[in-house]
Design a protein around this motif. Structure first.
Motif, short mmCIF file in Angstrom:
data_model
loop_
_atom_site.label_atom_id
_atom_site.label_comp_id
_atom_site.label_asym_id
_atom_site.label_seq_id
_atom_site.Cartn_x
_atom_site.Cartn_y
_atom_site.Cartn_z
N VAL A 1 0.85 -1.18 0.00
CA VAL A 1 0.00 0.00 0.00
C VAL A 1 0.89 1.24 0.00
O VAL A 1 1.78 1.37 0.84
N LEU A 2 0.64 2.14 -0.94
CA LEU A 2 1.37 3.41 -1.03
C LEU A 2 0.37 4.53 -0.75
O LEU A 2 -0.49 4.83 -1.58
N THR A 3 0.45 5.12 0.44
CA THR A 3 -0.56 6.09 0.87
C THR A 3 -0.50 7.39 0.08
O THR A 3 -1.52 7.97 -0.27
N ASN A 4 0.69 7.89 -0.18
CA ASN A 4 0.91 9.13 -0.93
C ASN A 4 2.41 9.36 -1.04
O ASN A 4 3.20 8.70 -0.36
N LEU A 5 2.80 10.30 -1.88
CA LEU A 5 4.20 10.69 -2.00
C LEU A 5 4.28 12.21 -1.97
O LEU A 5 3.84 12.88 -2.90
N ARG A 6 4.85 12.75 -0.90
CA ARG A 6 4.99 14.18 -0.73
C ARG A 6 6.46 14.51 -0.44
O ARG A 6 7.21 13.64 -0.01
N PRO A 7 6.86 15.75 -0.65
CA PRO A 7 8.25 16.14 -0.33
C PRO A 7 8.48 16.07 1.18
O PRO A 7 8.19 17.00 1.91
N GLU A 8 8.98 14.97 1.65
CA GLU A 8 9.14 14.75 3.08
C GLU A 8 10.43 13.96 3.33
O GLU A 8 10.79 13.10 2.54
N HIS A 9 11.13 14.26 4.41
CA HIS A 9 12.39 13.60 4.77
C HIS A 9 13.46 13.79 3.69
O HIS A 9 14.39 13.00 3.59
N LEU A 10 13.32 14.83 2.87
CA LEU A 10 14.26 14.98 1.76
C LEU A 10 15.68 15.29 2.24
O LEU A 10 16.65 15.04 1.51
N CYS A 11 15.80 15.83 3.46
CA CYS A 11 17.14 16.09 3.99
C CYS A 11 17.94 14.80 4.13
O CYS A 11 19.17 14.83 4.10
N GLU A 12 17.24 13.67 4.25
CA GLU A 12 17.93 12.38 4.35
C GLU A 12 18.30 11.83 2.97
O GLU A 12 18.96 10.79 2.88
N PHE A 13 17.87 12.51 1.92
CA PHE A 13 18.14 12.07 0.55
C PHE A 13 18.79 13.19 -0.25
O PHE A 13 18.56 13.33 -1.45
N GLY A 14 19.61 13.98 0.43
CA GLY A 14 20.33 15.06 -0.24
C GLY A 14 19.44 16.10 -0.87
O GLY A 14 19.84 16.76 -1.83
N GLY A 15 18.21 16.24 -0.35
CA GLY A 15 17.28 17.21 -0.91
C GLY A 15 16.59 16.75 -2.18
O GLY A 15 15.84 17.51 -2.80
N SER A 16 16.82 15.50 -2.57
CA SER A 16 16.32 14.99 -3.85
C SER A 16 15.00 14.23 -3.68
O SER A 16 14.96 13.18 -3.02
N MET A 17 13.95 14.74 -4.27
CA MET A 17 12.67 14.03 -4.27
C MET A 17 12.81 12.71 -5.03
O MET A 17 12.20 11.69 -4.66
N GLN A 18 13.61 12.71 -6.08
CA GLN A 18 13.76 11.50 -6.88
C GLN A 18 14.41 10.38 -6.06
O GLN A 18 14.00 9.22 -6.13
N LYS A 19 15.42 10.71 -5.26
CA LYS A 19 16.06 9.69 -4.42
C LYS A 19 15.08 9.15 -3.38
O LYS A 19 15.10 7.96 -3.05
N TYR A 20 14.26 10.04 -2.86
CA TYR A 20 13.24 9.63 -1.90
C TYR A 20 12.24 8.68 -2.55
O TYR A 20 11.91 7.62 -2.01
N VAL A 21 11.78 9.03 -3.75
CA VAL A 21 10.85 8.18 -4.49
C VAL A 21 11.51 6.84 -4.82
O VAL A 21 10.86 5.79 -4.75
#
Length: 479
Positions: free
Chosen positions: A191-211
């Protein structure tokens, strides 16, 4: 199975790996450059548990040697340029990977598994699904961040204690950190509830790395249930995705990512789920008692997942009738001198707006704990958002999870509030903030705690807030 393993790094990944391998009969040593005294009190407690279970601790070890071990696990924070990588290569040691750990857990949790990930709503969706499956007669093993903030540690702890035994189904929350360690679990439904710009500081500010981290859920899931909002970001990669949508979202391409399950609120404020079976659209009203608007999106996700599994709308209704909310999610604490108080873990723009939307026209006193509780976050975004809702904001600087004080974070958040009509105050702790709130509150006002300590340190922060509310009620009862 290898007989001995060196776990390099006693952090959030290394500890559960060490405990799980030790539980499997492996001779485990955990090494870290930090000395014992350099860890927080809470982390020291976790390390003592490892030692009591027979794991060897080698702390303060700057250059660990792999010679005497069959296998090595390296924390993800260790750079590939570190000398230990060359040691492992030269000595042809077994490297413990995400697949290694996932396979061990798969062999233990052999029942069907439902895994929930996303940016917001994971814990609430997990809890709702648990209520629904129990109402349908299932024996459920459930694990979420309500047990421990670090879910991977909670899962391993449950395995060691045998909490999963006798369960027909496992329903587990999978935050991005847990996916990093258990991203190859065999899930009956993901289940994927949603994808928002969150915790990006843990991914170098990259939404793509988070995704990309969340993308672990795609191959892990036999069936994927996802918010239509995730379509262009990730789930377009699986054309068999079963979509859901709650009506109050930004513009989405609902033709391209057509929802089977659509949640909506009617003119009387009642929640409905519409199910598109291709032949017809069925409409059902589902009763739920909540003041948090985000609960409706979570409920839509839970209905989609449970009915995709094969449960009925009657199972859903029975289960949700027993759902009283999740601790730290607009949790009602009571009335204090005629003032209603709520406890919520929201932070950042999207989750704060969803938390406060239902009470936006009330006189609100917001208590905001240190938003940098575990990672560095955007204080300015949080400040601007709460300024749109609050009449008074009292920011605290103490961080429960690390036992540290950071008043600069509180002041930065207050400084970002653009609404000049908002009264802004800074204090050290949540109990001081709650007591001060009672000084300014009038009967009919609402006090809301916001910030991640309500999740990361649920009991500690809640206890402090209740202490402050009670002390403030006594002190300012006759003002």
């Amino acid at each position: 199975m290898f007989k001995s393993c060196l776990v390099v790094g006693a952090g959030n990944a290394g500890r559960p790996v060490a405990r799980l391998l030790n539980h499997q009969g492996v001779d485990v040593t955990i090494s870290d450059a930090k000395t014992f005294d350099e860890f927080t009190t809470r982390r020291q407690g976790r390390l003592k548990v490892l030692e009591d279970e027979g794991i060897t601790l080698k702390l303060g070890e700057k250059q660990p040697k792999v010679d005497e071990y069959d296998a090595v696990y390296l924390a993800p924070t260790i750079p590939e340029t570190a000398p230990i990588y060359q040691q492992i290569k030269d000595q042809q040691k077994i490297i413990i990977t995400r697949k290694t750990i996932s396979d061990i857990v798969n062999n233990i949790l052999t029942m069907d598994k439902i895994g929930i990930t996303g940016s917001f709503g994971k814990t609430t969706t997990t809890d709702m699904l648990t209520h629904i499956f129990k109402a349908a007669g299932y024996k459920v093993y459930q694990c979420s961040s309500m047990k421990w903030n670090l879910v991977s540690e909670a899962i391993v702890d449950d395995i060691i204690k045998g909490e999963y035994k006798g369960a027909d189904i496992a329903i587990v929350e999978l935050p991005h950190g847990t996916l990093g360690l258990l991203g190859e679990l065999d899930l009956k439904i993901g289940v994927l509830t949603n994808l928002r710009p969150e915790h990006l500081c843990e991914f170098g500010g990259s939404m793509q790395k988070y995704v990309d981290r969340k993308a672990c859920i795609l191959p892990a899931s036999q069936t994927l249930v996802a918010n239509s909002q995730c379509g262009d970001l990730l789930t377009y990669k699986r054309d068999d995705t079963i979509y859901f949508n709650f009506e109050d979202q930004e513009e989405l391409d609902l033709e391209k990512y057509k929802p089977v399950y659509t949640g909506l609120i009617d003119d009387d404020g009642n929640y409905h789920i519409q199910i598109d079976t291709h032949d017809e659209i069925s409409d059902y009203e589902v009763d739920i008692d909540t003041v948090a608007y985000y609960t409706y999106e979570n409920l839509t996700a839970a209905i989609a997942a449970s009915m995709t599994y094969g449960l009925t709308i009657d199972d859903v209704k029975r289960g949700i009738s027993n759902f009283t909310g999740v601790g730290g999610r607009m949790e009602y604490l009571g009335k204090f001198n005629g003032v209603d108080a709520y406890y919520d873990a929201s932070y950042g723009d999207q989750s704060v707006r969803q938390a406060l939307e239902a009470i936006k026209d009330e006189n609100l006193i917001i208590l905001y704990d240190n938003v940098d509780s575990t990672t560095i976050r955007d204080k300015k975004e949080s400040g601007r958002t709460i300024g749109d809702y609050a009449n008074i904001v009292i920011a605290s600087g103490y961080v429960e999870v690390t036992n540290t004080l950071d008043m600069d974070s509180a002041l930065e958040l207050l400084g970002a509030i653009e609404n000049d009509d908002v009264v802004k105050l800074a204090v050290c702790t949540v109990d001081e903030a709650a007591e001060l709130a009672m000084k300014y509150a009038k009967p009919g006002d609402i006090i809301v705690h916001l910030g991640p300590d309500a999740s990361n340190s649920y009991e500690q922060a809640k206890t402090r807030m209740l202490k402050g509310l009670n002390e403030g009620s006594k002190r300012y009862d006759n003002q």
